[in-house]
Write a protein that holds these residues in place. Structure first.
Motif, short mmCIF file in Angstrom:
data_model
loop_
_atom_site.label_atom_id
_atom_site.label_comp_id
_atom_site.label_asym_id
_atom_site.label_seq_id
_atom_site.Cartn_x
_atom_site.Cartn_y
_atom_site.Cartn_z
N UNK A 146 0.80 -1.21 0.00
CA UNK A 146 0.00 0.00 0.00
C UNK A 146 0.84 1.26 0.00
N UNK A 147 0.14 2.40 0.10
CA UNK A 147 0.79 3.71 0.04
C UNK A 147 0.32 4.60 1.17
N UNK A 148 1.19 5.52 1.55
CA UNK A 148 0.85 6.58 2.51
C UNK A 148 1.61 7.83 2.09
N UNK A 149 1.07 8.98 2.45
CA UNK A 149 1.76 10.24 2.21
C UNK A 149 1.89 10.98 3.53
N UNK A 150 3.12 11.20 3.94
CA UNK A 150 3.40 11.96 5.15
C UNK A 150 3.59 13.43 4.80
N UNK A 151 3.19 14.29 5.74
CA UNK A 151 3.37 15.72 5.58
C UNK A 151 4.07 16.27 6.81
N UNK A 152 4.78 17.36 6.62
CA UNK A 152 5.45 18.04 7.73
C UNK A 152 5.33 19.53 7.49
N UNK A 153 4.75 20.23 8.45
CA UNK A 153 4.59 21.68 8.36
C UNK A 153 5.65 22.35 9.22
N UNK A 154 6.41 23.26 8.62
CA UNK A 154 7.46 23.98 9.33
C UNK A 154 7.03 25.41 9.53
N UNK A 155 6.90 25.82 10.76
CA UNK A 155 6.47 27.19 11.06
C UNK A 155 7.50 27.85 11.97
N UNK A 156 7.35 29.15 12.16
CA UNK A 156 8.33 29.87 12.93
C UNK A 156 9.42 30.39 12.01
N UNK A 157 10.66 30.22 12.39
CA UNK A 157 11.77 30.63 11.54
C UNK A 157 11.68 29.87 10.22
N UNK A 158 11.85 30.59 9.11
CA UNK A 158 11.68 29.96 7.82
C UNK A 158 12.80 28.97 7.50
N UNK A 159 12.44 27.88 6.86
CA UNK A 159 13.41 26.89 6.39
C UNK A 159 13.51 26.92 4.87
N UNK A 160 13.08 28.02 4.27
CA UNK A 160 13.05 28.08 2.81
C UNK A 160 14.45 28.00 2.20
N UNK A 161 15.48 28.34 2.97
CA UNK A 161 16.86 28.27 2.48
C UNK A 161 17.63 27.08 3.04
N UNK A 162 16.91 26.14 3.63
CA UNK A 162 17.54 25.01 4.31
C UNK A 162 17.06 23.68 3.74
N UNK A 163 17.98 22.72 3.74
CA UNK A 163 17.58 21.37 3.37
C UNK A 163 16.68 20.79 4.46
#
Length: 125
Positions: A15-32
């Motif tokens: 079967x399949x599953x899709x995990x999600x992770x929400x990052x809030x607070x300090x931005x991780x837009x420039x981070x792996x």
């Protein structure tokens, strides 16, 4: 930065599953970012990582070809995803999302200084 993982559950092998992770607070837009997992009685294991743009990914051999990591930097909250297909009982684990201190990171846990609380994935045979 706060990381909130979700999407875990129970599924049969194949079967399949899709995990999600929400990052809030300090931005991780420039981070792996990355996914790790920890099976019962075992240490934490690298699953896959994605660079800051989403253009480069790296996977553990055990999940290569079955799992796909992606991210969405377009919103104020950064979202990290893990699409898991062809699940096997040995994929059973608590899955953690993590944010790196670098723009490109691989499997070294010491690169990551932000961790989510984990979401449980159970795969039955």
């Amino acid at each position: 930065v706060q990381l909130q993982a979700s999407g875990g559950g129970s599924v049969q092998a194949g079967g399949s599953l899709r995990l999600s992770c929400a990052a809030s607070g300090r931005t991780l837009s420039n981070n792996a970012m990355a996914w790790f997992r920890q099976a019962p009685g075992k240490g934490r294991e690298f699953v896959g990582s994605i660079n800051w743009t989403g253009g480069s990914t790296y996977y553990a051999d055990s999940v290569k070809g079955r799992f796909t990591i992606s991210r969405d930097n377009a919103k104020n909250t950064i979202y990290l995803y893990l699409q898991m297909d062809g699940l096997k009982p040995e994929d059973t684990a608590v899955y953690y999302c993590a944010g790196s201190r670098r723009s490109y990171s691989g499997s070294d846990p010491s690169d990551y200084n932000s961790w989510g609380q984990g979401t449980l994935v159970t795969v039955s045979s």
